[in-house]
Design an enzyme around this catalytic site. Sequence first.
Site, PDB file in Angstrom:
ATOM      1  N   GLY A 164      26.656  92.211 102.215  1.00 46.25           N
ATOM      2  CA  GLY A 164      26.694  93.239 101.340  1.00 46.25           C
ATOM      3  C   GLY A 164      27.392  92.976 100.037  1.00 46.25           C
ATOM      4  O   GLY A 164      27.300  93.489  99.008  1.00 46.25           O
ATOM      5  N   GLU A 165      28.576  92.284 100.317  1.00 52.83           N
ATOM      6  CA  GLU A 165      29.424  91.964  99.137  1.00 52.83           C
ATOM      7  C   GLU A 165      29.574  90.735  98.680  1.00 52.83           C
ATOM      8  O   GLU A 165      30.022  90.517  97.598  1.00 52.83           O
ATOM      9  CB  GLU A 165      31.087  92.617  99.871  1.00 52.83           C
TER      10      GLU A 165
ATOM     11  N   GLY B 291      22.054 102.215 101.582  1.00 51.98           N
ATOM     12  CA  GLY B 291      21.097 101.502 100.670  1.00 51.98           C
ATOM     13  C   GLY B 291      20.776 100.271 101.000  1.00 51.98           C
ATOM     14  O   GLY B 291      20.015  99.766 100.288  1.00 51.98           O
ATOM     15  N   THR B 292      21.234  99.871 101.931  1.00 49.37           N
ATOM     16  CA  THR B 292      21.303  98.010 102.342  1.00 49.37           C
ATOM     17  C   THR B 292      20.079  97.945 102.988  1.00 49.37           C
ATOM     18  O   THR B 292      19.794  96.657 103.040  1.00 49.37           O
ATOM     19  CB  THR B 292      22.478  97.973 102.936  1.00 49.37           C
TER      20      THR B 292
ATOM     21  N   PHE C 104      29.287 101.989  98.207  1.00 48.01           N
ATOM     22  CA  PHE C 104      30.166 100.876  97.644  1.00 48.01           C
ATOM     23  C   PHE C 104      31.699 100.914  97.878  1.00 48.01           C
ATOM     24  O   PHE C 104      32.478 100.372  97.241  1.00 48.01           O
ATOM     25  CB  PHE C 104      29.818 100.539  96.053  1.00 48.01           C
TER      26      PHE C 104
ATOM     27  N   LYS D 283      13.875  89.952 102.484  1.00 55.91           N
ATOM     28  CA  LYS D 283      13.746  90.694 101.583  1.00 55.91           C
ATOM     29  C   LYS D 283      15.014  91.654 100.910  1.00 55.91           C
ATOM     30  O   LYS D 283      15.603  91.521  99.938  1.00 55.91           O
ATOM     31  CB  LYS D 283      12.480  91.568 101.754  1.00 55.91           C
TER      32      LYS D 283
ATOM     33  N   LYS E 207      26.392  86.883 109.306  1.00 50.62           N
ATOM     34  CA  LYS E 207      27.543  87.117 108.655  1.00 50.62           C
ATOM     35  C   LYS E 207      27.119  88.281 107.939  1.00 50.62           C
ATOM     36  O   LYS E 207      25.855  88.453 107.411  1.00 50.62           O
ATOM     37  CB  LYS E 207      28.166  85.960 107.764  1.00 50.62           C
TER      38      LYS E 207
ATOM     39  N   ALA F 142      25.377  95.037 109.674  1.00 51.08           N
ATOM     40  CA  ALA F 142      24.424  94.082 110.400  1.00 51.08           C
ATOM     41  C   ALA F 142      25.017  93.247 111.345  1.00 51.08           C
ATOM     42  O   ALA F 142      24.150  93.330 112.665  1.00 51.08           O
ATOM     43  CB  ALA F 142      23.736  93.151 109.190  1.00 51.08           C
TER      44      ALA F 142
HETATM   45 MO1  MOS Z   1      32.413  98.248 100.945  1.00 50.81          MO
HETATM   46  S1  MOS Z   1      33.840  98.157  99.544  1.00 50.81           S
HETATM   47  O1  MOS Z   1      33.488  97.559 102.085  1.00 50.81           O
HETATM   48  O2  MOS Z   1      32.607  99.798 101.413  1.00 50.81           O
END
Ligand code: MOS
Length: 752
Positions: free
Chosen positions: A718-719, A464-465, A237, A647, A715, A507
């Site tokens: 993750g965030e 973990g992504t 994170f 998924k 694009k 990605a």
């Molecule tokens: Mo993530 S906060 O860009 O490592």
Amino acid sequence: MAQTINTEVTRTDAPRKVTGAAHYAADFTPAGMLHGALATSRIAVGTLIGIDTSKAEAEPGVVAVFTHETLPDYKTVKGFYAGGPGSASFWPMEGTEIRYAGQPVAYVVAETAAAARRGAQLIEPSYEEGEASIAMDPSDSFIIGAGEDSKGMTVTKGDVSAGLSEAAQSVDVEYVTPFQHHNPMEMFAATAEWRGDRLTVWMPSQSVRTLRHGISKAYGLPETSVRVVSPFVGGAFGSKAGITPYTMLTIAAAKAVGAPVRLIVTRPQMYTVATFRPESVQKFRIGADASGKLTAFEHIEIAQTSQFDEVVNPGTHMTRAMYASPNIHTEQRLSRSDTNTGGFMRAPNEMQTFFGLESAMDELALKLGMDPVELRRVNDTKTHPVAGVPFSSRSLMECYDAASDSFGWAGRNPEVGSMTDGDWLVGYGCATATYPTNVSPSAARVRMQGTGHAFIELAAHDVGTGSYTIFAQIAAARLGLPVSACDVVMGEAHLPLAPISGGSTTAASAGSAVHLACLNVAAQVAREVSQMSDSPFSGVDPDRITLEDGVLRGPDGQTQPLLDALASTPRGEATAEGEYRHPALTDQALKLTYQGGYGVAGPVTPEKAMFAFGAEFVEVRIHRWTHEIRVPRLHGAFAAGTWLNRKTAHSQLMGGMVWGIGSALHEVTEIDHARARFLNANIAEYLVPVNADVREVRVEMLEEQDDYVNPLGVKGIGELGIVGTAAAIGNAIHHATGKRLRKLPLRMSDLV
Ligand code: MOS
């Protein structure tokens, strides 16, 4: 061949993770390994005037105790925000200066982890204590690079004052967000083993190349002498991106004792030896004409930073990309206090700034008597409001329409406090999500065998992504193999270049490199078969042989599965590298990436602005008498180019929204102002949402094609999911109660 991209594929690493076969960094135990433990400072500012190590040294099992006087020297590196690979620019145990609470002051090495920790508790430092404060003083803030504006930290277009005086309605509001800590499940750990001048470091990392670069600089070693290993990461994170003091101290201790040493940082120490989300103040002045069109937009962000670094995660760069306005002014300011240096934490600026922006837009909509969705629609733009370039794709309103339909926004009575269910006040709110598309240079090596297997190698990470899975999917799609036949090897610095797994880059960037490597494998097979007499491509110009879904196609309609073509070649195997670079990538950014830095193209290039978008809708229920805040429903719709794995992408977006609930209602690192310390520095008292806090979370993934961002049209996601959730919840609380909460976390006590 079955389609493998844009489908639901279960994680390829799932069996390894659930059976324990997946080895995390601290699972590697070199022979003869000893254990380390940190003793940390109880004061925040001052000088170490003495340190008694005798009791620790007498503790059974303790092998050695190091202080600033006895730890072997290494060359310290700069922090990330000063252009270096470090998590901070100030390195503990270099001298007697104490600059933050929890700063390491001694390093104990012992035969067991328990003995090392007992030893650390027996260290007796004495201090001359100075004045310390973690209270941020926004009036004492400054702009980075003020005067030169070299980093775009202030931007002015038109005249905000004039725009505000023309406005039919305006808001002038301030929002506050707290310190937050990542608390990944996998604790910070480092194991170091020296063999002569060769060093191996096992450490959970979002950037093995950053680590290798920093460590080799610290010891003046060639990068080829430093092996960095991080095959699995149990949550990061943003907390595992830079090289941290605990890593450097472990390497130094291992060198001094002449044996491998492993340190597992304790939960409380995790609050001070790495980074965190700094607290912030977000000031907005926004004006609109009677139709809702913005006449002025001003955002001033003031974020906390340490005394020795300038942490800039520029949130104003994102907010000013959102809505059209003829007059815009943004400022990125910092305010110093006595902590370690903060850093990135999932959506490192967007979480805070969009809590502010999207709450302010809701306040403006109310003043205008407008539906909040319509206010966004009126101000939606296909052109970046400051840079003037078109968005490469922007499906913001498509997201609003999809999510509002699924949520049932039409059933909302706009009148504040009008919706109830027994003793529960019901509120609906919504907000925009966005995240910049950052693309880094990246490389990958693909080896395909006639047996029907492929090996994909790159220095990327799976934090973990689902990176292991999506790289296998991309290779499977290109090479015409099942996903299960594509083995991905990652998490070692000597593998082909991959970016920091941060900023939602992996990605899009590393995925593009895997894609290109597969095309190069096919080109190599095409060259070979064109020279073979018994091939359907015999004598064909290899440049005219193309690859489509794992099948080679010639100019005269010849086709053959790539695998069959490969199997027919004398070697029966082909290896190729792919190197991906976005055309807008500068040489400087390329160089930075090779040095382990964060080199990206975007989100704004000379031609386009690249962002992913979403819209989140939330229902809150507030108990009339207890003021308990519940979030029974959260719906989000997102558009982020190509979905690689429906998924894992769904999980990322849902996980982001769940974390958004936490950011809105639970998470805060409390401060002991008297001692300038983080108070709830453990995972028991740092609140995060549990199952009972999270009810229905619905994620819709819209189709969007974007040929500009990268060859895959991907694009980052993750965030994206966490952005806007807090504002949507705050807006819904206002709708239910008429109370506008402008400080995170939003608490029931604020409603009394
Ligand atoms: Mo993530 S906060 O860009 O490592």
